[in-house]
Design a protein around this motif. Structure first.
Motif, PDB file in Angstrom:
ATOM      1  N   GLY A  99       5.862   2.384  -9.125  1.00  0.00           N
ATOM      2  CA  GLY A  99       5.054   1.203  -9.384  1.00  0.00           C
ATOM      3  C   GLY A  99       4.281   0.826  -8.137  1.00  0.00           C
ATOM      4  O   GLY A  99       3.911   1.689  -7.341  1.00  0.00           O
ATOM      5  N   ASN A 105       4.297  -4.581  -9.454  1.00  0.00           N
ATOM      6  CA  ASN A 105       4.317  -3.738 -10.646  1.00  0.00           C
ATOM      7  C   ASN A 105       5.560  -2.865 -10.507  1.00  0.00           C
ATOM      8  O   ASN A 105       5.656  -2.020  -9.621  1.00  0.00           O
ATOM      9  CB  ASN A 105       3.044  -2.893 -10.727  1.00  0.00           C
ATOM     10  CG  ASN A 105       2.894  -2.192 -12.058  1.00  0.00           C
ATOM     11  OD1 ASN A 105       3.828  -1.558 -12.540  1.00  0.00           O
ATOM     12  ND2 ASN A 105       1.709  -2.294 -12.651  1.00  0.00           N
ATOM     13  N   TRP A 130       0.882   2.490  -8.066  1.00  0.00           N
ATOM     14  CA  TRP A 130      -0.055   1.466  -8.524  1.00  0.00           C
ATOM     15  C   TRP A 130      -0.479   0.620  -7.332  1.00  0.00           C
ATOM     16  O   TRP A 130       0.347   0.040  -6.644  1.00  0.00           O
ATOM     17  CB  TRP A 130       0.591   0.584  -9.583  1.00  0.00           C
ATOM     18  CG  TRP A 130      -0.368  -0.424 -10.145  1.00  0.00           C
ATOM     19  CD1 TRP A 130      -0.441  -1.749  -9.852  1.00  0.00           C
ATOM     20  CD2 TRP A 130      -1.399  -0.167 -11.102  1.00  0.00           C
ATOM     21  NE1 TRP A 130      -1.459  -2.338 -10.544  1.00  0.00           N
ATOM     22  CE2 TRP A 130      -2.066  -1.392 -11.328  1.00  0.00           C
ATOM     23  CE3 TRP A 130      -1.833   0.970 -11.777  1.00  0.00           C
ATOM     24  CZ2 TRP A 130      -3.138  -1.509 -12.224  1.00  0.00           C
ATOM     25  CZ3 TRP A 130      -2.891   0.856 -12.660  1.00  0.00           C
ATOM     26  CH2 TRP A 130      -3.534  -0.358 -12.878  1.00  0.00           C
ATOM     27  N   ALA A 132      -1.649  -2.529  -6.248  1.00  0.00           N
ATOM     28  CA  ALA A 132      -1.698  -3.874  -6.823  1.00  0.00           C
ATOM     29  C   ALA A 132      -2.943  -4.635  -6.383  1.00  0.00           C
ATOM     30  O   ALA A 132      -3.492  -5.433  -7.148  1.00  0.00           O
ATOM     31  CB  ALA A 132      -0.435  -4.645  -6.437  1.00  0.00           C
ATOM     32  N   TRP A 183       2.624   1.043 -15.989  1.00  0.00           N
ATOM     33  CA  TRP A 183       1.625   0.322 -15.178  1.00  0.00           C
ATOM     34  C   TRP A 183       0.822  -0.649 -16.038  1.00  0.00           C
ATOM     35  O   TRP A 183       0.392  -1.695 -15.565  1.00  0.00           O
ATOM     36  CB  TRP A 183       0.652   1.309 -14.530  1.00  0.00           C
ATOM     37  CG  TRP A 183       1.211   2.157 -13.439  1.00  0.00           C
ATOM     38  CD1 TRP A 183       2.341   1.954 -12.715  1.00  0.00           C
ATOM     39  CD2 TRP A 183       0.635   3.368 -12.935  1.00  0.00           C
ATOM     40  NE1 TRP A 183       2.512   2.957 -11.787  1.00  0.00           N
ATOM     41  CE2 TRP A 183       1.474   3.832 -11.906  1.00  0.00           C
ATOM     42  CE3 TRP A 183      -0.503   4.098 -13.262  1.00  0.00           C
ATOM     43  CZ2 TRP A 183       1.200   5.006 -11.185  1.00  0.00           C
ATOM     44  CZ3 TRP A 183      -0.790   5.264 -12.557  1.00  0.00           C
ATOM     45  CH2 TRP A 183       0.060   5.710 -11.524  1.00  0.00           C
TER      46      TRP A 183
END
Length: 407
Positions: A99, A105, A130, A132, A183
């Motif tokens: 994440g 996430n 991910w 953010a 996600w």
């Protein structure tokens, strides 16, 4: 299973003896994993065969799941043991996927786990994450990211081993496609990733980044490196329904081919229930299937017949087909003889293109071999009967490449 074993035992012993006798009588001790085949030529296909420079290349392979996140020593131990076994191909997946690094996430698997690499302790390694702040997928090109893949490819090349690399894993063990659909807040494990425009865009961005990446250790872009035998779209990409899986496979295999015309492409799907339905896709160069007899409630002999069936499917499609994952618990009665039977069948059938056992493991940095008391599929360089059966099968495969058949 016990009753069937009593009926099959003599045939299994005969098959095992054929493998071992052929290996010992006809294979010279000096034969190397790569023989005299060029290590600088790409693997191609011709009918149901793989070829290198026009010569048959029968795949004798192993799987290993931690090569992209293990330590350098753990990686080289696996590659050295693959050479010791006589393998010419090693298969792995590009992982882990997490994440966001700030936790906003969530990572859906335990990527902070301690322990051995074999047990999915990735020690801070991640390839995809991910971002953010930007609100999008990002790629880690650092020492704890893609540089680990650079090292794997360079070290495999030094040993004249070929690699089959899956761009992604379907399963959530180290993130995979399940982390990527998470996600976007989806709970749909079988459909979302394969049809949502955002995950399809992310997948294509990832593929483009990988195939065009220049390895600083070799000076070659991945798409120009013959150490890579082929790409797989995903390990066991179990999209549902089947029409969605086939549509996604057709789209993404064509995309890979548009970026990298040098390498072979396959789906990486288990394909047992589907009976290699994706082989009709023109942008797939070879087929794959994953065989675990007990999972499919098959006896030793029935699995042997399944091998023949799938090689016949290869002949109909005029494409190579790999039994690219298979395993049989070493606690099963006669497990070594069972392996010997299956490997003998694969070597003797002219429509079979090779095999890749699940899975080769080596000593971890802890100094121990991985503990494998659940599936008991691990193959180790331990001098065991099973290890020697695989070494003998490699030599039998070399006879097939040299003479064109096993008599």
């Amino acid at each position: 299973m016990i009753v069937d074993w009593q009926r099959a035992r003599d045939g299994l012993r005969d098959a095992g003896m054929r493998v071992l006798v052929l290996a010992l009588l006809f294979a010279p001790a000096s034969v190397s994993v790569a023989h005299d085949m060029s290590a600088t030529s790409f693997v191609k296909t011709s009918g149901t065969d793989f070829t290198v420079d026009g010569r048959q290349f029968f795949v004798v392979g192993v799987n290993n799941h931690y090569l992209t996140f293990g330590s350098r020593n753990e990686v080289t131990r696996v590659l050295d043991d693959a050479v010791a076994m006589g393998a010419n191909v090693v298969r792995t997946f590009l992982q882990p996927v997490v994440g966001s690094l700030d936790g906003r996430n969530a990572t859906i698997w335990n990527w902070k786990a301690d322990g051995d690499a074999n047990d999915l302790a990735v020690r801070g390694t991640y390839l995809l994450y991910w971002d953010a702040r930007a609100g999008e997928m990002a790629i880690n090109d650092g020492a704890n990211g893609m540089q680990k893949v650079d090292f794997l490819i360079a070290e495999a090349g030094k040993r004249r081993l070929r690699l089959v690399i899956a761009f992604l894993d379907f399963w959530a063990y180290t993130g995979g496609a399940q982390q990527m659909r998470a996600w976007y807040g989806s709970q749909d494990k079988s459909g979302f990733f394969f049809k949502d425009p955002r995950t399809k865009r992310d997948y294509k961005s990832w593929v483009s980044h990988v195939v065009q990446r220049v390895n600083p250790l070799t000076g070659l872009a991945y798409r120009d490196d013959p150490t890579i035998m082929g790409w797989e779209l995903m390990n066991e990409g179990n999209a549902q329904p089947e029409a969605l899986r086939l549509a996604w496979t057709a789209e993404m295999s064509a995309y890979v081919k548009s970026l990298d015309p040098n390498h072979l492409v396959s789906s990486g799907h288990a394909n047992v229930d589907a009976k290699l339905s994706d082989l009709t896709i023109p942008t797939l160069d070879f087929g794959t299937w994953h065989g675990y007899p007990l999972f499919y409630k098959l006896t030793v002999k029935q699995f042997n017949d399944t091998i023949t069936e799938f090689c016949q499917l290869a002949a109909r499609a005029k494409k190579p087909v790999l039994l690219e994952e298979f395993g049989y618990a070493r606690s099963n009665p006669g497990s070594a003889e069972a392996y010997a039977m299956w490997l003998d069948t694969l070597a003797r059938d002219p429509n079979c293109a090779g095999w890749m056992v699940w899975r080769l493991v080596s000593r971890q940095d802890s100094g121990r071999y991985p503990v494998d008391e659940h599936d008991q599929f691990d193959i180790r360089n331990d001098g065991s009967t099973i290890w020697n059966i695989f070494k003998a099968a490699e030599r039998t495969a070399r006879i097939r490449e040299t003479t064109g058949s096993i008599r």
